[in-house]
Write a protein that holds these residues in place. Sequence first.
Motif, PDB file in Angstrom:
ATOM      1  N   UNK B  80       0.864  -1.185   0.000  1.00 58.81           N
ATOM      2  CA  UNK B  80       0.000   0.000   0.000  1.00 58.81           C
ATOM      3  C   UNK B  80       0.893   1.224   0.000  1.00 58.81           C
ATOM      4  N   UNK B  81       0.325   2.326  -0.426  1.00 60.59           N
ATOM      5  CA  UNK B  81       1.116   3.550  -0.474  1.00 60.59           C
ATOM      6  C   UNK B  81       0.521   4.555   0.475  1.00 60.59           C
ATOM      7  N   UNK B  82       1.366   5.108   1.289  1.00 61.11           N
ATOM      8  CA  UNK B  82       0.903   6.113   2.230  1.00 61.11           C
ATOM      9  C   UNK B  82       1.585   7.427   1.904  1.00 61.11           C
ATOM     10  N   UNK B  83       0.790   8.467   1.754  1.00 57.60           N
ATOM     11  CA  UNK B  83       1.422   9.743   1.428  1.00 57.60           C
ATOM     12  C   UNK B  83       1.113  10.768   2.488  1.00 57.60           C
ATOM     13  N   UNK B  84       2.090  11.595   2.761  1.00 62.93           N
ATOM     14  CA  UNK B  84       1.941  12.660   3.741  1.00 62.93           C
ATOM     15  C   UNK B  84       2.409  13.960   3.124  1.00 62.93           C
ATOM     16  N   UNK B  85       1.681  15.016   3.390  1.00 64.97           N
ATOM     17  CA  UNK B  85       2.051  16.315   2.824  1.00 64.97           C
ATOM     18  C   UNK B  85       2.525  17.232   3.927  1.00 64.97           C
ATOM     19  N   UNK B  86       3.607  17.934   3.659  1.00 61.57           N
ATOM     20  CA  UNK B  86       4.149  18.852   4.640  1.00 61.57           C
ATOM     21  C   UNK B  86       4.390  20.187   3.966  1.00 61.57           C
ATOM     22  N   UNK B  87       4.234  21.257   4.746  1.00 61.70           N
ATOM     23  CA  UNK B  87       4.549  22.570   4.200  1.00 61.70           C
ATOM     24  C   UNK B  87       5.813  23.045   4.863  1.00 61.70           C
ATOM     25  N   UNK B  88       6.853  23.183   4.064  1.00 59.76           N
ATOM     26  CA  UNK B  88       8.102  23.673   4.632  1.00 59.76           C
ATOM     27  C   UNK B  88       8.314  25.091   4.159  1.00 59.76           C
ATOM     28  N   UNK B  89       8.978  25.855   4.991  1.00 59.67           N
ATOM     29  CA  UNK B  89       9.271  27.209   4.552  1.00 59.67           C
ATOM     30  C   UNK B  89      10.703  27.564   4.913  1.00 59.67           C
ATOM     31  N   UNK B  90      11.407  28.079   3.935  1.00 64.29           N
ATOM     32  CA  UNK B  90      12.777  28.499   4.199  1.00 64.29           C
ATOM     33  C   UNK B  90      12.916  29.900   3.652  1.00 64.29           C
ATOM     34  N   UNK B  91      13.288  30.844   4.459  1.00 66.40           N
ATOM     35  CA  UNK B  91      13.233  32.291   4.168  1.00 66.40           C
ATOM     36  C   UNK B  91      11.884  32.595   3.529  1.00 66.40           C
ATOM     37  N   UNK B  92      11.812  32.931   2.275  1.00 70.93           N
ATOM     38  CA  UNK B  92      10.486  33.270   1.752  1.00 70.93           C
ATOM     39  C   UNK B  92       9.939  32.226   0.791  1.00 70.93           C
ATOM     40  N   UNK B  93      10.607  31.088   0.728  1.00 67.55           N
ATOM     41  CA  UNK B  93      10.180  30.068  -0.223  1.00 67.55           C
ATOM     42  C   UNK B  93       9.327  29.046   0.502  1.00 67.55           C
TER      43      UNK B  93
END
Lengths: 332, 429
Positions: B80-93
């Motif tokens: 099975x495939x498990x996906x996780x989404x994360x929001x990363x931020x580095x300076x303004x990106x």
Amino acid sequence: MELEAEVNVELCQSGPGLQMSLIRGTDLFGYIGIEAVLDQMRSKTMKAGFEFNIMVVGQSGLGKSTLVNTLFKSKVSRKSCTPNYEEKISKTVKLQTVSHVIEENGVKMKLTVIDTPGFGDQINNDNCWEPIVKYVNEQYEKYLREELHINRKRVIPDSRVHCCIYFLPATGHRLRPIDVEFMKRLGKIVSIVPVIAKADTLTIEERQEFKERIRQDLVDNGIHVYPQKEYDEDPEERILNNSIRESIPFAVVGTDKEHQVNGNKVLGRKTNWGIIEVENVAHCEFANLRDLLIRSHLQDLKDVTHNIHYETYRVRRLNETKIIKSSSVNFK
Amino acid sequence: MASTEIARQAGEGARAVPLAGHVGFDSMPDQLVNKSVNHGFCFNILCVGETGLGKSTLMDTLFNTKFEGEPTQHNQPGVTLKSNTYELQESNVRLKLTVVNTVGFGDQINKEDSYKSIVEFIDAQFEAYLQEELKIKRTLHSYHDTRIHACLYFIAPTGHSLKSLDLVTMKKLDSKVNIIPIIAKSDAISKSELAKFKIKITSELVSNGVQIYQFPTDDESVAEINSTMNSHLPFAVVGSTEEVKIGNKMVKARQYPWGTVQVENENHCDFVKLREMLIRVNMEDLREQTHTRHYELYRRCKLEEMGFKDTDPDSKPFSLQETYEAKRNEFMGELQKKEEEMRQMFVQRVKEKEAELKEAEKELHEKFDRLKKLHQDEKKKLEEKKKSLDDELNMFKQKKTAAELLQNQAQQAGGSTTLKRDKERKNFF
């Protein structure tokens, strides 16, 4: 063989209930280098180059070609007063496109200028906007067709009109019926930037009043010019665009001749009573127009054309050719 | 997206014109970049590898954070495939990172179908994008792109060669996604073995025709570094989120009784190279390849499968729509025809059955009639017999009465003489 993926794909769609962890820069205990993607993007786009298509519309003799040449500091447009230009007043508006490649600091741009000789020059100017409307729609059609191909090109050639500069003669009164008609029709399908041409015939007060009246006329007739209020994405942009909206239409003067003023060489028009410096903000608003068009909103013009005008055309076109009026084509 | 603005310069009658001064459109890349920054970026990584090879740890190490999740068990019935989404931020990106993990890969006894769920997942992402692109009212520029941009394939550090499961899976995936093979837990292999292992792996991949992702070498600024990196594939990595004090710095490392493996030390493992290549140098190229090569291939195959073809330029536009319409009508027509057929067959069968039943009914009736008749005949016979017997009885009775009458008369006529006759008669009776 269960596939949990479907459930999780929905998790990935932005929206409430989304399993997202917001990890700010302070949490990252070390530098990853995500910022480098900006440089990657920059170098990729610089290598590939840009396309920009600009259309100039206005009566003969308003200085369209001169203005374009001044904007791009090169002879991209042939002026009608050059000696070997065939002076023929055409019966209908015939559009002429000329493309040039210009390069600055490693950035290559393919600039296409679409000229509309004959617009508004006849005695009876009924429907003189039709060839222009047809041309704009034709470009959208070309792009759409290419996009729908099975084997489509890696990069679809973009000939859509990104910006249309409309030249208003400096009468000092109000918008004329032909101006209203044209801008009404084209404002819906392309980004229009109205300018007051040959503005050196107006004094500063006359200019301000003229602009007020034009802005009032635009509002009264429901004409939306660039930058359109509805497409402002965030408050910052809105503030910036509001200040632009306060000063359209720009009163411009164009020239390609240089003169000496105070020891500097400047672009200007020399008259008996003085030299009008084109790039001097106190004299005319050419610099504002140039900054708007080229230095700050060039990409935005292209985005508005691609995301809004083109999509509108596409929706309209796809709806009219088919019987199925559902909003998604179901291939299952 | 950047790719829509790219143009092919020169040719098509455009001549180069020199500029007489500074125009200012060299700010175009900056404008583009600023817009993208406002928008945010998406990057989706798929980690394929057997359970226990350190996939989650490597992701943690790569992005310097602690992603959620606990280690998976080995007893999964399927992949099975498990996906996780994360929001990363580095300076303004801002980066929307999606990490997809394969759970249970390589754990089953029969691994023939292991690759199928992975391929299905990748295709599902392409399909979702295709659907969005073909909609009438679409919002492509704000669409959250879930297509897999990079697939990190974790190879077990056996030191010998690739497992057949690896070969099969990679062969199936190489035309759908950018594969970057990496040797996991490479602190289990010594340096000399590692070199041999890498050579063996690359030669096996080449001989089996597996196309792994090659870092692009056409852009001068990154060509050099990319080509050296290409020769270091597959990267041998070690992942760790624990920090150990080395000298006077805290570094990420794995501590053993015989020494410490530093993750970010290039002599110890290729982790730094992987991070450089994946994120700092080629993220944009990975995304572009996914969109222009893999997605286009999928789109072409899918549309051709549906029966659409590119007609010649001067035919009617939107052959897509019209072909679809025609196909749909055809299909509906066929469906209706089939329905009719079935209905008729059904009706016919019913008729036949009815006829059969009628026949049977008739037979039964006949039988019944026959039996009835038989019964009646017998009844008649019996009655006749009864009648004849009755007649006999009557006749006998008559005879009897006649005889008694005669006897009485005889008795009256002569007393004793008749006695003898009576006795004789009595004896007679």
